[in-house]
Design a protein around this motif. Structure first.
Motif, PDB file in Angstrom:
ATOM      1  N   CYS A  35      13.317 -16.703  50.802  1.00 45.88           N
ATOM      2  CA  CYS A  35      12.079 -16.033  51.013  1.00 45.88           C
ATOM      3  C   CYS A  35      11.206 -17.157  50.632  1.00 45.88           C
ATOM      4  O   CYS A  35      11.552 -18.142  49.717  1.00 45.88           O
ATOM      5  CB  CYS A  35      11.846 -14.867  50.195  1.00 45.88           C
ATOM      6  SG  CYS A  35      11.721 -14.811  48.729  1.00 45.88           S
ATOM      7  N   GLY A  36       9.852 -17.320  51.105  1.00 40.88           N
ATOM      8  CA  GLY A  36       8.765 -18.300  50.775  1.00 40.88           C
ATOM      9  C   GLY A  36       8.097 -17.786  49.543  1.00 40.88           C
ATOM     10  O   GLY A  36       8.252 -16.701  48.914  1.00 40.88           O
ATOM     11  N   ASN A  37       7.395 -18.732  48.924  1.00 43.40           N
ATOM     12  CA  ASN A  37       6.594 -18.591  47.807  1.00 43.40           C
ATOM     13  C   ASN A  37       5.776 -16.978  48.054  1.00 43.40           C
ATOM     14  O   ASN A  37       5.264 -16.442  46.891  1.00 43.40           O
ATOM     15  CB  ASN A  37       5.571 -19.792  47.446  1.00 43.40           C
ATOM     16  CG  ASN A  37       6.565 -20.881  46.649  1.00 43.40           C
ATOM     17  OD1 ASN A  37       7.599 -20.723  46.532  1.00 43.40           O
ATOM     18  ND2 ASN A  37       5.907 -21.955  46.954  1.00 43.40           N
ATOM     19  N   GLU A  38       5.160 -17.118  49.268  1.00 44.79           N
ATOM     20  CA  GLU A  38       4.375 -15.932  49.389  1.00 44.79           C
ATOM     21  C   GLU A  38       4.826 -14.775  49.283  1.00 44.79           C
ATOM     22  O   GLU A  38       4.214 -13.541  48.815  1.00 44.79           O
ATOM     23  CB  GLU A  38       3.662 -16.002  50.985  1.00 44.79           C
ATOM     24  CG  GLU A  38       4.494 -15.928  52.094  1.00 44.79           C
ATOM     25  CD  GLU A  38       5.454 -17.147  52.476  1.00 44.79           C
ATOM     26  OE1 GLU A  38       6.340 -17.070  53.133  1.00 44.79           O
ATOM     27  OE2 GLU A  38       5.093 -18.234  51.979  1.00 44.79           O
ATOM     28  N   VAL A  39       6.123 -14.295  49.468  1.00 50.24           N
ATOM     29  CA  VAL A  39       6.868 -13.319  48.958  1.00 50.24           C
ATOM     30  C   VAL A  39       7.166 -13.193  47.769  1.00 50.24           C
ATOM     31  O   VAL A  39       6.643 -11.959  47.330  1.00 50.24           O
ATOM     32  CB  VAL A  39       8.317 -13.228  49.926  1.00 50.24           C
ATOM     33  CG1 VAL A  39       9.194 -12.238  49.250  1.00 50.24           C
ATOM     34  CG2 VAL A  39       8.198 -13.481  51.432  1.00 50.24           C
ATOM     35  N   VAL A  40       7.266 -14.232  46.834  1.00 51.67           N
ATOM     36  CA  VAL A  40       7.324 -14.123  45.530  1.00 51.67           C
ATOM     37  C   VAL A  40       6.010 -13.981  44.863  1.00 51.67           C
ATOM     38  O   VAL A  40       5.796 -13.016  44.158  1.00 51.67           O
ATOM     39  CB  VAL A  40       7.895 -15.577  45.165  1.00 51.67           C
ATOM     40  CG1 VAL A  40       7.995 -15.493  43.483  1.00 51.67           C
ATOM     41  CG2 VAL A  40       9.379 -15.952  45.341  1.00 51.67           C
ATOM     42  N   ILE A  41       4.887 -14.447  45.288  1.00 53.15           N
ATOM     43  CA  ILE A  41       3.656 -14.135  44.839  1.00 53.15           C
ATOM     44  C   ILE A  41       3.447 -12.651  45.022  1.00 53.15           C
ATOM     45  O   ILE A  41       2.865 -11.816  44.149  1.00 53.15           O
ATOM     46  CB  ILE A  41       2.540 -14.931  45.448  1.00 53.15           C
ATOM     47  CG1 ILE A  41       3.148 -16.493  45.119  1.00 53.15           C
ATOM     48  CG2 ILE A  41       1.015 -14.413  45.191  1.00 53.15           C
ATOM     49  CD1 ILE A  41       2.047 -17.594  45.728  1.00 53.15           C
ATOM     50  N   LYS A  42       3.666 -11.920  46.286  1.00 53.15           N
ATOM     51  CA  LYS A  42       3.338 -10.428  46.636  1.00 53.15           C
ATOM     52  C   LYS A  42       4.117  -9.656  45.538  1.00 53.15           C
ATOM     53  O   LYS A  42       3.554  -9.017  45.093  1.00 53.15           O
ATOM     54  CB  LYS A  42       3.945 -10.386  48.102  1.00 53.15           C
ATOM     55  CG  LYS A  42       3.577  -8.809  48.221  1.00 53.15           C
ATOM     56  CD  LYS A  42       3.894  -8.539  49.893  1.00 53.15           C
ATOM     57  CE  LYS A  42       3.191  -7.393  50.355  1.00 53.15           C
ATOM     58  NZ  LYS A  42       4.133  -6.383  50.410  1.00 53.15           N
ATOM     59  N   MET A  43       5.392 -10.210  45.138  1.00 50.15           N
ATOM     60  CA  MET A  43       6.047  -9.413  44.494  1.00 50.15           C
ATOM     61  C   MET A  43       5.619  -9.500  43.144  1.00 50.15           C
ATOM     62  O   MET A  43       5.653  -8.310  42.368  1.00 50.15           O
ATOM     63  CB  MET A  43       7.776  -9.781  44.400  1.00 50.15           C
ATOM     64  CG  MET A  43       8.845  -9.051  43.544  1.00 50.15           C
ATOM     65  SD  MET A  43      10.190 -10.129  43.236  1.00 50.15           S
ATOM     66  CE  MET A  43       9.601 -11.427  42.388  1.00 50.15           C
ATOM     67  N   LEU A  44       5.245 -10.620  42.558  1.00 49.32           N
ATOM     68  CA  LEU A  44       4.607 -10.585  41.262  1.00 49.32           C
ATOM     69  C   LEU A  44       3.466  -9.629  41.116  1.00 49.32           C
ATOM     70  O   LEU A  44       3.006  -9.151  40.079  1.00 49.32           O
ATOM     71  CB  LEU A  44       4.501 -12.019  41.021  1.00 49.32           C
ATOM     72  CG  LEU A  44       5.788 -12.916  40.885  1.00 49.32           C
ATOM     73  CD1 LEU A  44       5.297 -14.391  40.455  1.00 49.32           C
ATOM     74  CD2 LEU A  44       6.501 -12.403  39.411  1.00 49.32           C
ATOM     75  N   ASN A  45       2.527  -9.884  42.063  1.00 39.86           N
ATOM     76  CA  ASN A  45       1.371  -9.104  42.108  1.00 39.86           C
ATOM     77  C   ASN A  45       1.831  -7.478  42.159  1.00 39.86           C
ATOM     78  O   ASN A  45       0.849  -6.818  41.328  1.00 39.86           O
ATOM     79  CB  ASN A  45       0.637  -9.229  43.313  1.00 39.86           C
ATOM     80  CG  ASN A  45      -0.136 -10.517  43.215  1.00 39.86           C
ATOM     81  OD1 ASN A  45      -0.793 -11.117  42.083  1.00 39.86           O
ATOM     82  ND2 ASN A  45      -0.552 -11.249  44.548  1.00 39.86           N
ATOM     83  N   GLU A  46       2.679  -7.303  42.783  1.00 41.66           N
ATOM     84  CA  GLU A  46       3.114  -5.811  42.796  1.00 41.66           C
ATOM     85  C   GLU A  46       3.571  -5.384  41.436  1.00 41.66           C
ATOM     86  O   GLU A  46       3.152  -4.202  40.823  1.00 41.66           O
ATOM     87  CB  GLU A  46       4.178  -5.344  44.029  1.00 41.66           C
ATOM     88  CG  GLU A  46       3.480  -5.352  45.195  1.00 41.66           C
ATOM     89  CD  GLU A  46       4.626  -5.468  46.355  1.00 41.66           C
ATOM     90  OE1 GLU A  46       6.049  -5.210  46.058  1.00 41.66           O
ATOM     91  OE2 GLU A  46       4.204  -5.500  47.563  1.00 41.66           O
ATOM     92  N   VAL A  47       4.548  -6.085  40.616  1.00 40.29           N
ATOM     93  CA  VAL A  47       4.764  -5.932  39.405  1.00 40.29           C
ATOM     94  C   VAL A  47       3.466  -5.869  38.399  1.00 40.29           C
ATOM     95  O   VAL A  47       3.570  -5.042  37.535  1.00 40.29           O
ATOM     96  CB  VAL A  47       5.737  -7.021  39.152  1.00 40.29           C
ATOM     97  CG1 VAL A  47       6.232  -6.841  37.586  1.00 40.29           C
ATOM     98  CG2 VAL A  47       7.147  -7.063  39.902  1.00 40.29           C
ATOM     99  N   SER A  48       2.705  -6.623  38.712  1.00 39.57           N
ATOM    100  CA  SER A  48       1.564  -6.886  37.577  1.00 39.57           C
ATOM    101  C   SER A  48       0.759  -5.461  37.885  1.00 39.57           C
ATOM    102  O   SER A  48       0.339  -4.830  36.824  1.00 39.57           O
ATOM    103  CB  SER A  48       0.526  -7.842  37.761  1.00 39.57           C
ATOM    104  OG  SER A  48      -0.060  -7.993  39.040  1.00 39.57           O
ATOM    105  N   HIS A  49       0.638  -4.927  39.235  1.00 41.39           N
ATOM    106  CA  HIS A  49      -0.187  -3.885  39.504  1.00 41.39           C
ATOM    107  C   HIS A  49       0.676  -2.731  38.642  1.00 41.39           C
ATOM    108  O   HIS A  49      -0.038  -1.787  38.389  1.00 41.39           O
ATOM    109  CB  HIS A  49      -0.330  -3.630  40.929  1.00 41.39           C
ATOM    110  CG  HIS A  49      -1.328  -4.553  41.480  1.00 41.39           C
ATOM    111  ND1 HIS A  49      -2.692  -4.471  41.057  1.00 41.39           N
ATOM    112  CD2 HIS A  49      -1.337  -5.557  42.311  1.00 41.39           C
ATOM    113  CE1 HIS A  49      -3.377  -5.132  41.697  1.00 41.39           C
ATOM    114  NE2 HIS A  49      -2.474  -5.954  42.343  1.00 41.39           N
TER     115      HIS A  49
END
Length: 57
Positions: A35-49
């Motif tokens: 997966c690309g960085n955008e998927v990782v960023i989305k996942m990290l945002n979901e974890v932070s939320h």
């Protein structure tokens, strides 16, 4: 969970440990899934939320 008080040095060590562990987990995820960085960023945002919402409860 109760709030503990930490020295700036302790907080710095915890941040560094967390960063290294999260970075390694993200790299493993990308290696396995390609997966690309955008998927990782989305996942990290979901974890932070998730953690933000836990604080509100």
């Amino acid at each position: 969970m109760g709030k503990a008080e930490y020295s700036e040095e302790q907080l710095s060590e915890m941040r560094e440990d967390a960063f290294v562990n999260i970075k390694e987990a993200c790299m493993r995820l990308q290696e396995r899934t390609k997966c690309g960085n955008e998927v990782v960023i989305k996942m990290l945002n979901e974890v932070s939320h998730f953690y933000i919402n836990q604080e509100k409860k």
